[in-house]
Structure formats: C-alpha cells, structure tokens
Design an enzyme around this catalytic site. Structure first.
Site, PDB file in Angstrom:
ATOM      1  N   THR A  19       0.841  -1.118   0.013  1.00  0.00           N
ATOM      2  CA  THR A  19       0.210   0.056  -0.079  1.00  0.00           C
ATOM      3  C   THR A  19       0.833   1.320  -0.095  1.00  0.00           C
ATOM      4  OG1 THR A  19      -0.041  -0.163   2.413  1.00  0.00           O
ATOM      5  CG2 THR A  19      -2.083  -1.164   1.234  1.00  0.00           C
ATOM      6  N   GLY A  58       4.978   8.453   7.596  1.00  0.00           N
ATOM      7  CA  GLY A  58       3.875   8.746   6.672  1.00  0.00           C
ATOM      8  C   GLY A  58       4.362   8.794   5.106  1.00  0.00           C
ATOM      9  N   GLU A  75       2.150  11.959   1.003  1.00  0.00           N
ATOM     10  CA  GLU A  75       2.574  13.013   0.170  1.00  0.00           C
ATOM     11  C   GLU A  75       3.837  13.206  -0.308  1.00  0.00           C
ATOM     12  OE1 GLU A  75      -0.383  16.467   2.261  1.00  0.00           O
ATOM     13  OE2 GLU A  75       0.738  14.686   3.652  1.00  0.00           O
TER      14      GLU A  75
END
Lengths: 746, 186
Positions: free
Chosen positions: A641, A709, A712
């Site tokens: 993912t 994370g 972005e």
C-alpha cells in the site's frame, strides 16, 4: 519478546473484495427509504448580490418538494465561530444561503429538493435569479498590489508564517559569484477525486441524524453539523467507511453536507445531495501563486544566500495559507536568508490543502533554481545537492530523528542510471525524440496528532479496535489491522478495525500524511494497556498456570498468552474471557506524540526523484518515459500500500508538471474547463515506467512504530525533476506549471 | 474512445424534445414502464423517460456498484456491459436499453467466485480509493471481448477512457495484462 509477523508484510488491501465487487458503499450509495434528492443552484456571477429570487416555476413542477434560498431558509446559528470547522483558516467562514451576497462564481445560492433526481435537476434550471454585479479580481499576477501578510489564527498553528531573516541576504547575494534570480507561476488546481461530493442525510426523528458523507474527518463534520444546526453532538452521527479519494478536498465540511442536513431537518425527510463535476470546481482547490527566488552560492557551490517570496491566492473572506517560502532552509544550510509570504485575496472560493500543500509548490521552485545553479557552476545537479547536504536541520540547528536522504539520492541515481547523463542540454536523443534527465529533492513534515483508541477483547476472543479515522484509499484500514494484530499476537483475521464513524473515539481528519503515526501509535498504546489488563485477569484466575510468571517472560502469540521459554504453558484469550464471566474486556487510550522529547529534534521525510522525458523534436510533445523515486519515511508497515501511495503521487507529479490546471477566464471570473474532459489528468496512456524505492530508515526516536507517513512525500520532488528534465532535453526553462508543449516551440 | 455515439444522439434528441415546453408541456415528467434485464434478472421499472441507465441502476435497482464520476461520459466510472459491449451508462437512457443484456460489476462475480480480473486487481493493488474500480473492471472485460488490444501499449490506449485519480494506473494495466496474457477472461 517482539514478534511482528504482519508489520512489514505487503498484505493485500483487506477491503479489496468489496472494492472489486462493487459492494463498497460510498456516500451516495446508501439506499434509504423515502429519499428526497437535492440539487444545488450555483451563482452565475462572480461578485455582487442577488436582488430578486423567483422560485415559483420550480416549485410549480410536480415532484418538487421545496426550494431553499437565503430568503426562506430556516434560522441557523448566529455566530461565525459556530461554522468554523477544525481546519478553518482565520477570517469569516463561508455560510451557504446565509445572505444575498455573492463572493465567488458558482457559489451555492439555492437548493431544489424533489422526489426524483431528474426533477430536482430540471427544476434547478427554472430558479430565476437576478443579480447586481460588482467588479471582481481572480488573478494573483494582476493583483500583486493587493498582497499583504496573512491574518493569524488557530488553524495556522501548523502553518507558521515565514521565520525572521537570518544574516544579511542583500549583501551576501550581491557579493556572491554564482546566482540565480527566477520567478515561478502555478495556476489553480482542483483535487477532483473520482467520487463526487455527496451526502445522504437520514432523518431519524427527535433531532437525530445519521449522515453518510464524503469526508476526511467524521468528527470534524459531526461537530460542524451539531454546532451549526443546534443539535446535540451525540445525536449527529457521520459515517464515511469508504471515501472515493479526497486528497485534501474533504478536510473541511463542504456545502453539500450543509445543504443536505438543512433540507433534512427542514422537511423532516431523508435527503441526498450530490454535486456534479462542474460544481466540484466551486469548492476546494490548490491556490494559484507566484514565487520569486534569488539563490546564490560561493565558488564551491555552497549556498550562501537565499530569498524566497511567495504571493498566494486566498479568498475575500478567509486567509488560507500554506508553508511555501521557508522549505529551502530545512533542506540546505544557508547563512543569509529572507523568506516572505503574502496572501492575495481574490474573488474565488477559499483554497484548501491539496496533496503536499505548500511543499510541492515550493520544491518545484527551489529545486529548479538549484538546477539552474548547477548549470551556472558547471557541476552535476546531484553533486550540488550533496555539497549542500544538511546533517542537522539548518533552520533550527536541531538534529533529525532520522534522515536517509543521502541513501535516497544514491539508490535512486543508481537504479535510474544517472551517471549515463550527458549534462549538455539537447545532447541526448532517441530517434526523433530529445531525451532529458532531471532530478530533484523532496521534503515533507512527519506529523503525529493525538488519537484515541478503544481496544476490546471480544467475547469470541478477537481484538476489536475502534477509531473515527477514515480510509480515503491510503490503506489505513489494512495498515492499522496489521499493527493491531502484531501488538496482540493475533492473526489478521482475528482483528476487527472499526473506523469511518464519528461514534468511535476521536481522530483528527485524515491529512498531512499523519494517520499511520497518529492512529498507529495510539493502537500500540491501547493494545499495551489491553495486554496489561489481560495479564491482570490472568493473575486473578484460579489455577492459572501463569499466576507466578513474570511479565517479561510472557508472550502474546496466536491468541494466547504463553511462557516465552515454554510455549506449551499458556492461557487462551477465550479462557480469559470465560474467566471474565464471558464479558468482553475493554480499554481506551489516547496516543500522542512525545512533544517534550521531540522538541529537541527535527522530524521530516525525504525523497529524491529522477526522471527521464522524451520531447518530440518537431511537435515538442513531452512524455515522462520513466521515473524513479526513493523515499525515506521511517518504517514501512505495508510495502504494497505504501508503494501505491508513492507511485500514485508520482502520477500526481506528472499531472502537476505537464497536465492539470484550472483555467480562469478573468473577464468572467470563472473556471472555463470545469469538467474531466478539459481538466487533464494522466490517463493510462500517459503513465509509463515508475519505480519506487524505500530507503532503509530506522527511527527509534520519532514514535513507538518508527513511522513517518507516505501520503504526500512521493509527489514533492516530481514536478521539479520533470521540469529539469525538460530543460535538459530542450535547453528551455519553463517556470510556469503545467508546462505546455507549445511553449517549447520555436 | 468507445462512447456509443448512437446513445449520445438519442439522449440529446430526447432531452431537446422533453425540455421544450411548447411542444411537450405535459409529457416530460410522465412515468413510463421500462423493462431492463440486468445481471440475468428481468426488472420492470416505472421511470421518467430521461432517466439515464446509470441512475436507473443506482437509484431504482440499488445496483450502486456502478459509479457516477462526471455524468458526462468523461471519466468511465459508470462503464457497464451491454450485450457484451462496454458502454457509458451515464450517456445512455434507460428506455433505450429494453431487451438488452446488461451486466454491471455486481454481475461480474461468478457466484462466490471472483472473476480472474477482480482477483488480479486485488493482487496488483490496482486501486486505492476503489471508486473507479468497477468501471475499470467492466471496461477491461469489454476490451477483452473487442479483441483489438494486442500489446501493453494497446491496452493502455484503449483503457484511457477510464480515469483513476489515485494514480493506480500501473497496477490496473498490470492486472489486465496478467489476465489477458493468461487467457483467463472467458
């Protein structure tokens, strides 16, 4: 003993079956009885006021139930503050149907509610509105005289204004042997998730509402609806188990939510409002901006001076800001800096964060300026980055919790074949194509927000994890299940993750690439608390084989607690539940960042993109033939993912550099390509080889999971790398995005 | 592009007729019976004549697997199979499809068994948000039947009527190529 069989595994998405069979239900997919359909009427002028409303023809149509405008809408909350959502910038929030003032083209001015969708849509065309128009402005470039510093407010806590100048920029720039002075321009962009903004409001009676909404924040929208319509928080439930993309557009409650709820309460009926694609251009968007950069280096290519000024669109009613001008100083050591940020209020709707807001805008300008410097200095663009590599955050002098950017450069360059590059522009060809190689650096914040998790050992001996967070296609559902499974030593199928529901414990809206750290860390905390509770239960159990065991000698594995050295001595979760009189065992825990400890560090993700473009010698059409992006973002929980997040972001990079733009007609003050045929995004035919590399980055400091994370960071470096590759292929610097092939024609 | 042009012209023609109040003042909002065969099942619906096949499926038959992304034939999210051909259900009026065999994403699954393409989409992570997925899958099944796509480049070109904003393009094409090369589609 830590055994993590699931973390780090490329698991398939757990909701995959629902998504490929069409059974995944999005906001407009809920079949509810006696449903009414709302259709929005939008302003056709850009600024002014409504002087006459005639809804008689619309109302006369059989099947039309109501037409709501500012003249007949129900009474609402009085104070602007009650309309302010968790992401509202300083200013006065836009309130649909509040008064007769028009602030932007396409502003919602009426809602037609009918028994059938087609009737509502047709009746919307019969609503007559007369306006008094006023002059308006829609261009940053043409209104630089209106630029001013932004107002400050609560929501700007995450978006600080530029830091004070350091050293003496003017003097250093003047004296420097190598310098570049460049301007960059970006037009407006719209998020355009594939799913249309939609809300299905179920009127439950007694002031209770169940709302299926397209949002990135179920609790944000729950609070908004309760505040605006004077309902009790517990009577408003917002559900968003599936979200068809959002990219930032769902951070704030959008007007279809407001209108759907207003109509449902007013009519005491179930109401669905779905925006059409044209209307999707009347809400969130990435702001147009102009950036001025002046960078200088010494003889060796070390940066000595940097000025970065950003002039960025906001609306006439809110001061939306992004962090743009100071990014270079978080990447490169520079002694003399001057960073400026000014808003230019325009008669457009308020911009909203769009994937890597500010970061991708700034890094395009910064990394193209660096490329120009490399050419002036006559050194390799990658070598220039390495000469200016920061071992500590130059803006704060704080060490990084981790920074594997050097590894990103090395691995991506190797895999790409950067050493085969002839630096001379236009020197590399392939048949009738000019070939260009370009590279750039990406940088993004590693955020973590508070999140509350309820962890339950169910009667069946399974682990249930509850949190209000959404999964907008990021993989949150799968990743959180993996984290929870490992923490309690259960197989994936014995973990139930309940999410996308405002009734569940608190989560911030899904943004800033922060969910894996925010929700994930909270799951670890809650699971630890649950394990402690289970151990207490075990000790209390009569004839417990583990009664005297030390905690550190026990392991949670395969649904049981066992002695590390003698796994046959164990207690099943089911036995613990049985000893608890068959009742589930619950804990709730708040996960938060270690602010005190982390105050001493800089927390960032990094990336490096290397891009090859082909430019047709005659037609100048540009193709991104291949790209490699290496990312350093701490621990990768699910490589599959995460890979999709990065390669998807790379497609966004192609889009931003070469395709997407919302074109404004300044005479009309509106977007003239507000549809998916003319708002270009990459199709399958536009996407070629994309390689994703995750550089190993062990981060023991940042949080319990070592994660940063990935939502972005994959986008940030791409537009600059593409623009630099186009220069390498053609010798032309096009500093305006998207790059149009006609700008390359002689 | 694979837009069935006859559907567009019919839609425009009917809309023009129904929206002209002088000619047709009392007829445009009269319900009429429409018989649709969807996923092998016969349905009799009372519909306004201007209801698109997409809205008929979603709002009247609760087959919400077929998605509305633009309602203008620009994004492909609403792709369904009509007599084996991929069509854009948003540009098709339901009344025009009486007697046709319509297959939606709900009819692609074989009992409890996923279609090989559905499994390939999962295995290649060929989606993120999943909203364009039903249209991509239906479109690819139609593509297989057309038999025109020989190479990966062909598939990319002929699948370009189906947009994906998450950027799952490579996974989507990988999934289609796996099924195509394996001859697993029929």
């Amino acid at each position: 003993m830590a055994i993590k069989p699931n973390i780090g595994q490329p698991l398939n998405r757990l909701e995959g079956r629902q998504k490929v069979t069409g059974s995944a239900k999005y906001a407009a997919d809920y079949h509810v009885p006696q449903l009414l359909y709302g259709y929005v009427v939008n302003s056709t002028i850009t600024k002014g006021k409504i002087v006459r409303v005639d809804t008689s023809a619309a109302k006369a149509l059989p099947g039309v139930v109501e037409v709501l405008t500012h003249e007949n809408r129900p009474g609402l909350a009085w104070f602007d503050l009650q309309y302010a959502d968790m992401d509202a910038p300083p200013g006065t929030v836009f309130k649909p149907l509040h008064d007769n003032k028009i602030r932007f083209n396409g502003q919602p001015v009426a809602l037609v509610v009918a028994e059938e969708f087609e009737i509502a849509r047709y009746a919307a065309s019969l609503v007559q509105l007369d306006y008094e128009e006023e002059p308006f402005v829609t261009s940053v470039e043409a209104n630089l005289s209106k630029a001013r510093p932004a107002k400050k407010g609560i929501a700007t806590a995450l978006k600080p204004p530029p830091p004070a100048p350091t050293g003496n920029f003017e003097k250093a720039y003047e004296a420097a042997p190598f310098k570049v002075d460049a301007e960059y321009y970006h037009g407006n962009e719209h998020h355009n998730p594939m799913e249309l903004f939609a809300t299905t409001t179920v009127y439950e009676g007694n002031g209770k509402l169940t709302i299926y909404d397209k949002t990135q924040g179920t609790i944000n929208n729950q609070l908004f609806v309760a505040n605006v319509f004077g309902l009790r928080y517990k009577d408003v439930r917002v559900l968003a188990p599936y979200v068809g993309g959002a990219f930032g557009s769902g951070l704030r409650p959008q007007y279809q939510l407001f209108l759907s709820v207003m109509a449902a309460l007013h009519l005491k009926r179930n109401v669905r409002v779905v925006l059409d694609r044209h209307q999707m251009f009347t809400l969130a968007h990435r702001p147009q901006n102009l950036q001025q950069l002046q960078f200088a280096t010494d003889e060796n290519g070390k940066l000595t001076a940097a000025r970065h000024a950003a002039f960025v669109e906001t609306s006439s009613y809110e001061d939306y800001t992004e962090v743009i001008s100071s990014w270079s100083h978080r990447l490169y050591p520079i002694s003399n800096t001057r960073f400026e940020y000014k808003v230019v209020p325009l008669d457009l709707s308020t911009p909203t964060d769009m994937r890597a807001p500010g970061g991708v805008t700034a890094m395009h300008a910064i990394e193209c300026t660096m490329d120009q410097l490399a050419y002036k200095l006559g050194i390799d663009p990658l070598e220039l980055r390495l000469r200016n590599y920061a071992e500590v955050d130059p803006s704060t002098e704080k060490p990084f919790t981790s920074k594997a950017l050097r590894e990103c450069y090395r691995q991506a360059a190797d895999s790409f074949g950067w050493s085969n590059r002839n630096p001379e522009p236009g020197s590399m060809t392939r048949g009738n194509k000019l070939v260009g190689y370009g590279m750039a650096t990406g940088v993004w914040d590693a955020y973590q927000f508070p999140s509350r998790i309820e962890a339950i050992l169910t009667k069946e001996g399974k682990l249930m994890i509850n949190n209000a967070v959404t999964d907008i296609g990021t993989g949150t559902f799968t990743v959180m299940t993996q984290i929870a499974a490992d923490e309690l030593g259960l197989p994936i199928e014995d973990v139930i993750f309940g999410y996308g529901d405002s009734k569940k414990p608190f989560s911030m809206f899904q943004g800033g690439s922060s969910m894996t750290s925010s929700t994930g860390v909270a799951i670890v905390m809650a699971a630890k608390a649950l394990k402690k509770k289970l151990l207490e239960k075990v000790k209390e159990m009569s004839d417990s084989p583990l009664a005297d065991a030390d905690e550190k000698d026990l392991v949670f594995r395969n649904g049981r607690i066992a002695l590390v050295n003698e796994p046959s001595v164990h207690i099943n979760f089911q036995e613990i539940v049985a000893a608890n009189k068959g009742q589930a065992i619950k804990t709730t825990k708040m996960g938060k960042p270690h602010l005190l400890k982390l105050r001493k560090y800089s927390k960032m993700t990094h990336s490096a993109s290397f891009v090859e473009v082909e430019v047709d010698k005659d037609l100048k059409t540009i193709t991104v033939t291949r790209a490699v992006t290496a990312v350093a973002a701490g621990k990768i929980i699910n490589p599959r993912t995460a890979h999709s997040q990065i390669s998807g972001s790379m497609v966004w990079g192609i889009s931003k550099a070469l395709q997407e733009e919302s074109v404004i007609d300044e005479n009309l003050g509106k977007y003239v390509n507000a549809n998916l045929a003319e708002y270009h995004i990459p199709t399958h035919a536009d996407v070629h080889q994309l390689e994703v590399i995750f550089a190993e980055e062990r981060d023991e400091l940042i949080n319990e999971l070592g994660v940063k994370g990935v939502g972005e960071i994959g986008l940030v470096a791409m537009p600059a790398a593409i623009a630099n590759a186009v220069f390498h292929a053609t010798g032309k610097r096009i500093n305006k995005l998207p790059i149009h092939f006609d700008e390359l024609l002689e | 592009m694979f837009i069935a042009s006859d559907d567009i012209f019919h839609k425009v023609w009917i809309l023009a007729k129904t929206l002209n109040p002088m000619e047709n003042e009392h007829q445009f909002n009269e319900l009429q019976t429409v018989r649709l065969k969807v996923n092998g099942e016969q349905h009799e619906l009372l519909l306004l004549p201007w209801v698109s096949l997409l809205d008929a499926l979603r709002e009247h038959l609760d087959l919400t697997g077929t998605k509305k992304g633009c309602d203008h034939g620009q994004c492909g999210a609403c792709t369904v199979l009509c007599d084996g051909k991929r069509i854009l259900s948003c540009l098709t009026l339901a009344v025009l499809k009486e007697g046709a065999e319509i297959t939606t994403i709900e009819g692609v699954v074989r009992g409890n068994q996923l279609h090989p393409l559905q499994q390939a989409f999962i295995d290649h992570d060929a989606f993120q948000c999943g909203y364009c997925t039903p249209g991509q899958i239906c479109s690819a099944i139609g593509l297989f039947k057309e038999g025109k796509a020989k190479t990966r480049e062909d598939v990319k070109e002929l699948m370009s009527g189906n947009l994906c904003r998450c950027g799952a393009n490579i996974g989507i094409i990988d999934a289609i190529m796996e099924v195509k090369d394996g001859g697993m589609y029929e």
